[in-house]
Enzyme design. Structure first.
Site: not given
Ligand code: GRF
Length: 205
Positions: A106, A158, A122, A78
């Site tokens: 991260l 988150d 999120h 990582r």
């Molecule tokens: C989005 O809904 C975001 O909130 C979540 O994963 C999804 C990513 O979608 N973390 P994309 O790759 O932007 O289409």
């Protein structure tokens, strides 16, 4: 420390980190194309061969995969991966890192380095349903309302300072895909709006 206040002549330099299809990235790039903004995407980084890289490439934006190095120790791996990402961010003189469907957690050292200039979206109304299965958890919980949240990233998962959130209804019989698509439509409007505000110095955290 929040990002520099951008201007149309000197927009805030964003890097967008993705892991998947990049629908959020595509919406941000369109937002930046259709009018003069105080920010612009100058780098796209994926942690694998993400389909979303094409959105950046199509606009001539440096868009690259930075894979996990072949290191057996997971912690070392990582850290080595983040060192590669950090080098790209510094080479591109990035001022704000935008996570958009980026599925890696991260490390605290990366977060410390970028705190205040590291943003995530999120797909739930945080603090409800954090983690990688927000839609599944909301449906399992019988939630009638879900949504999406834009927040500054801190050392938790988150759990950083919330910049904005928007509700999205859960309809009877919704599958995870139904709910995800409905939430994504709202994300694709909310995230660019919040980045406009962030680049304008509208937040005081
Ligand atoms: C989005 O809904 C975001 O909130 C979540 O994963 C999804 C990513 O979608 N973390 P994309 O790759 O932007 O289409």
């Amino acid at each position: 420390m929040l990002p520099r206040v951008g201007t149309v002549d000197d927009p805030l330099r964003l890097a967008v980190l993705i892991s998947g299809g990049g629908s959020g990235l595509a919406a941000l790039l369109t937002h930046q194309e259709v009018a003069a903004r105080l920010h612009r995407t100058v780098l796209v980084v994926a942690d694998g061969d993400a389909g979303g890289l094409e959105h950046g490439r199509g606009l001539g934006i440096p868009s690259k995969t930075i894979s996990l190095p072949n290191v057996s120790d997971k912690v070392e791996q990582r850290l080595a991966h983040e060192a590669l990402v950090l080098a790209e961010l510094e080479a591109a003189e990035i001022e704000c890192v935008v996570l958009s469907g980026y599925m890696r957690i991260l490390t605290p050292s990366f977060v410390k380095r970028w705190k205040g200039r590291l943003v995530n979206i999120h797909p739930s109304l945080l603090p409800k349903y954090p983690g990688a299965h927000a839609h599944r958890d909301a449906l399992a919980d019988g939630a009638k309302v879900s949504g999406c949240t834009v927040h500054l990233v801190n050392e938790g998962v988150d759990s950083g300072y919330i910049l904005a959130a928007e509700e999205v209804p859960v309809l009877d019989g919704d599958s995870e895909e139904d709910l995800q698509e409905r939430v994504k439509k709202v994300e694709q409007i909310l995230y660019p709006e919040v980045l406009d505000q962030l680049a304008a110095g509208a937040f005081s955290v």
